[in-house]
Enzyme design. Sequence first.
Site, short mmCIF file in Angstrom:
data_model
loop_
_atom_site.label_atom_id
_atom_site.label_comp_id
_atom_site.label_asym_id
_atom_site.label_seq_id
_atom_site.Cartn_x
_atom_site.Cartn_y
_atom_site.Cartn_z
N MET A 1 0.83 -1.19 0.00
CA MET A 1 0.00 0.00 0.00
C MET A 1 0.87 1.25 0.00
SD MET A 1 -3.02 -1.33 0.00
CE MET A 1 -2.31 -2.73 -0.88
N CYS A 2 0.38 2.31 -0.55
CA CYS A 2 1.07 3.59 -0.57
C CYS A 2 0.87 4.29 0.78
CB CYS A 2 0.54 4.45 -1.70
SG CYS A 2 0.55 3.64 -3.32
N ARG A 3 1.53 5.42 0.94
CA ARG A 3 1.31 6.30 2.09
C ARG A 3 1.06 7.70 1.52
NH1 ARG A 3 0.15 3.55 6.26
NH2 ARG A 3 -1.00 2.81 4.46
N VAL B 1 3.81 8.71 -1.29
CA VAL B 1 4.88 7.80 -1.70
C VAL B 1 4.21 6.51 -2.13
CG1 VAL B 1 6.73 8.80 -0.33
CG2 VAL B 1 5.22 7.11 0.72
N ASN C 1 -4.62 5.59 -1.84
CA ASN C 1 -3.82 4.63 -1.10
C ASN C 1 -4.64 3.35 -1.00
OD1 ASN C 1 -2.33 3.16 0.81
ND2 ASN C 1 -3.25 4.26 2.52
#
Length: 257
Positions: free
Chosen positions: A1-3, A89, A116
Amino acid sequence: MCRHLAYLGEPGSPAEPVFTAPHSLLVQSYAPCDMRGGGSVNADGFGLGWYPEPGAPPLRYRRREPLWTDDAAPALAASVRSTAFVAAVRNGTTGMPVTEAAAAPFAADRWLFSHNGVVRGWPKSMAGLAGRLDVTELLTLEAPTDSALLWALLRARLRAGEEPLAAVRALVGEVVAAAPGSRLNFLLTDGEMLVGTAWSHALSWRRTGSGVLLASEPVDPGPAWQAVPDQHAVRITADGVDILLLESPSLERSPLR
């Protein structure tokens, strides 16, 4: 997963939450705390979007490389002061490209958007929803990713005049129906309001000295952070902070409004 994270309020700099806070987005890129089985690092690109002045279209700085490799980004962030910004990110889903165009935030007109999470069963599960888009829209997606398609679907709703929170809520409902088990944490801003969703992933918020900050993970250990409950949205405006159960039309006011 993204942040990812987003801010709305009086003009402020993204430098602290993105780079200098104890658990900044930079730290979350290589040492996240809550990926929920979606990888271990966020090394597949990053982006920062902001508004150079009220009413102006947003500007963006995006790269395909990890945030920690970019020597120019900290100075750029320190030079920015904006009433709203979005930073992210990326941890790319296996099989999706690692390109600058795939990094959030996405932008169009006055909007900045970040996703996300992951759409389960991609791409087959989204074929029906994608078929609603104009062919030109599909052929000009920034990247062949679930996040880019989600942005195209949301952008179409916004351009049709839908209220932003209603558009986000409707899209979440459609994707959950088409692709059960998807993780759909969104951030959407036009520089004057900010909407975030928590759907099968974490999102927290706190007041700063000048506004409100939303983040996948708190960027500091301060006690003011509050979790957005799962399957809820948060709407932030100059009038305060509202919490909405995404599956219900009723609006629950935040106790810290």
